[in-house]
Design a protein around this motif. Structure first.
Motif, PDB file in Angstrom:
ATOM      1  N   ILE A   6      65.635  51.942  21.833  1.00 32.00           N
ATOM      2  CA  ILE A   6      66.016  50.535  21.714  1.00 32.00           C
ATOM      3  C   ILE A   6      67.338  50.404  20.972  1.00 32.00           C
ATOM      4  O   ILE A   6      68.212  49.647  21.375  1.00 32.00           O
ATOM      5  N   LEU A   7      67.481  51.148  19.862  1.00 37.10           N
ATOM      6  CA  LEU A   7      68.647  51.004  19.004  1.00 37.10           C
ATOM      7  C   LEU A   7      68.986  52.345  18.377  1.00 37.10           C
ATOM      8  O   LEU A   7      68.103  53.080  17.963  1.00 37.10           O
ATOM      9  N   LYS A   8      70.262  52.675  18.325  1.00 37.91           N
ATOM     10  CA  LYS A   8      70.692  53.886  17.637  1.00 37.91           C
ATOM     11  C   LYS A   8      72.040  53.605  16.986  1.00 37.91           C
ATOM     12  O   LYS A   8      73.028  53.333  17.649  1.00 37.91           O
ATOM     13  N   THR A   9      72.055  53.646  15.649  1.00 39.02           N
ATOM     14  CA  THR A   9      73.283  53.513  14.872  1.00 39.02           C
ATOM     15  C   THR A   9      73.343  54.702  13.925  1.00 39.02           C
ATOM     16  O   THR A   9      72.452  55.549  13.929  1.00 39.02           O
ATOM     17  N   ASP A  10      74.354  54.762  13.097  1.00 45.40           N
ATOM     18  CA  ASP A  10      74.456  55.870  12.149  1.00 45.40           C
ATOM     19  C   ASP A  10      73.440  55.747  11.015  1.00 45.40           C
ATOM     20  O   ASP A  10      73.157  56.719  10.322  1.00 45.40           O
ATOM     21  N   GLU A  12      70.226  53.876  11.515  1.00 45.95           N
ATOM     22  CA  GLU A  12      68.882  53.586  11.981  1.00 45.95           C
ATOM     23  C   GLU A  12      68.687  53.966  13.443  1.00 45.95           C
ATOM     24  O   GLU A  12      69.609  53.884  14.245  1.00 45.95           O
ATOM     25  N   GLU A  13      67.454  54.371  13.787  1.00 42.14           N
ATOM     26  CA  GLU A  13      67.043  54.631  15.165  1.00 42.14           C
ATOM     27  C   GLU A  13      65.735  53.897  15.409  1.00 42.14           C
ATOM     28  O   GLU A  13      64.860  53.900  14.553  1.00 42.14           O
ATOM     29  N   ARG A  14      65.598  53.276  16.577  1.00 46.62           N
ATOM     30  CA  ARG A  14      64.352  52.590  16.945  1.00 46.62           C
ATOM     31  C   ARG A  14      63.984  52.957  18.376  1.00 46.62           C
ATOM     32  O   ARG A  14      64.839  53.015  19.244  1.00 46.62           O
ATOM     33  N   TYR A  15      62.691  53.183  18.582  1.00 47.28           N
ATOM     34  CA  TYR A  15      62.172  53.545  19.888  1.00 47.28           C
ATOM     35  C   TYR A  15      60.942  52.712  20.189  1.00 47.28           C
ATOM     36  O   TYR A  15      60.230  52.283  19.291  1.00 47.28           O
ATOM     37  N   LYS A  16      60.675  52.517  21.494  1.00 43.61           N
ATOM     38  CA  LYS A  16      59.462  51.856  21.952  1.00 43.61           C
ATOM     39  C   LYS A  16      58.695  52.896  22.767  1.00 43.61           C
ATOM     40  O   LYS A  16      59.266  53.569  23.612  1.00 43.61           O
ATOM     41  N   LEU A  17      57.401  53.022  22.500  1.00 39.65           N
ATOM     42  CA  LEU A  17      56.569  54.021  23.153  1.00 39.65           C
ATOM     43  C   LEU A  17      55.376  53.335  23.800  1.00 39.65           C
ATOM     44  O   LEU A  17      54.701  52.527  23.166  1.00 39.65           O
ATOM     45  N   PHE A  18      55.132  53.654  25.076  1.00 40.99           N
ATOM     46  CA  PHE A  18      53.946  53.189  25.784  1.00 40.99           C
ATOM     47  C   PHE A  18      53.056  54.404  26.011  1.00 40.99           C
ATOM     48  O   PHE A  18      53.478  55.379  26.627  1.00 40.99           O
ATOM     49  N   ILE A  26      58.609  53.051  16.963  1.00 39.81           N
ATOM     50  CA  ILE A  26      58.953  54.170  16.096  1.00 39.81           C
ATOM     51  C   ILE A  26      60.316  53.895  15.502  1.00 39.81           C
ATOM     52  O   ILE A  26      61.245  53.507  16.215  1.00 39.81           O
ATOM     53  N   GLN A  27      60.445  54.104  14.194  1.00 38.35           N
ATOM     54  CA  GLN A  27      61.694  53.799  13.504  1.00 38.35           C
ATOM     55  C   GLN A  27      62.031  54.912  12.525  1.00 38.35           C
ATOM     56  O   GLN A  27      61.167  55.436  11.837  1.00 38.35           O
ATOM     57  N   LYS A  28      63.303  55.253  12.478  1.00 33.74           N
ATOM     58  CA  LYS A  28      63.832  56.195  11.493  1.00 33.74           C
ATOM     59  C   LYS A  28      65.050  55.529  10.874  1.00 33.74           C
ATOM     60  O   LYS A  28      65.952  55.114  11.582  1.00 33.74           O
ATOM     61  N   SER A  29      65.053  55.398   9.543  1.00 40.05           N
ATOM     62  CA  SER A  29      66.137  54.708   8.876  1.00 40.05           C
ATOM     63  C   SER A  29      66.467  55.397   7.564  1.00 40.05           C
ATOM     64  O   SER A  29      65.577  55.866   6.859  1.00 40.05           O
TER      65      SER A  29
END
Length: 70
Positions: A6-10, A12-18, A26-29
């Motif tokens: 969904i989003l990737k910056t320096d 933060e990363e965000r993902y959607k999982l089905f 899912i988020q990594k920040s």
């Protein structure tokens, strides 16, 4: 299992999982308590999420094992 970025910056990363009929986020920040881990939350309502914990990687085999244990 579908994992969509969904989003990737320096910072933060965000993902959607089905997976198995459920929707997970899912988020990594770098701003969170464990900046090297991925935070997993399940969507339980229209705009409501329930935190499930943290995992070390988002490879599909690791996620299947992690979500299968819960």
């Amino acid at each position: 299992m579908r994992l969509k970025k969904i989003l990737k910056t320096d910072i933060e990363e965000r993902y959607k999982l089905f997976y198995k009929g459920k929707e997970y986020y899912i988020q990594k920040s770098k701003r969170l308590k464990y900046p090297d881990k991925y935070y997993v939350a399940v969507k339980i309502g229209y705009n409501t999420y329930d935190s499930m914990g943290v995992t070390s990687s988002i490879h599909k085999l690791n996620l299947k094992k992690y979500l299968g244990e819960l």
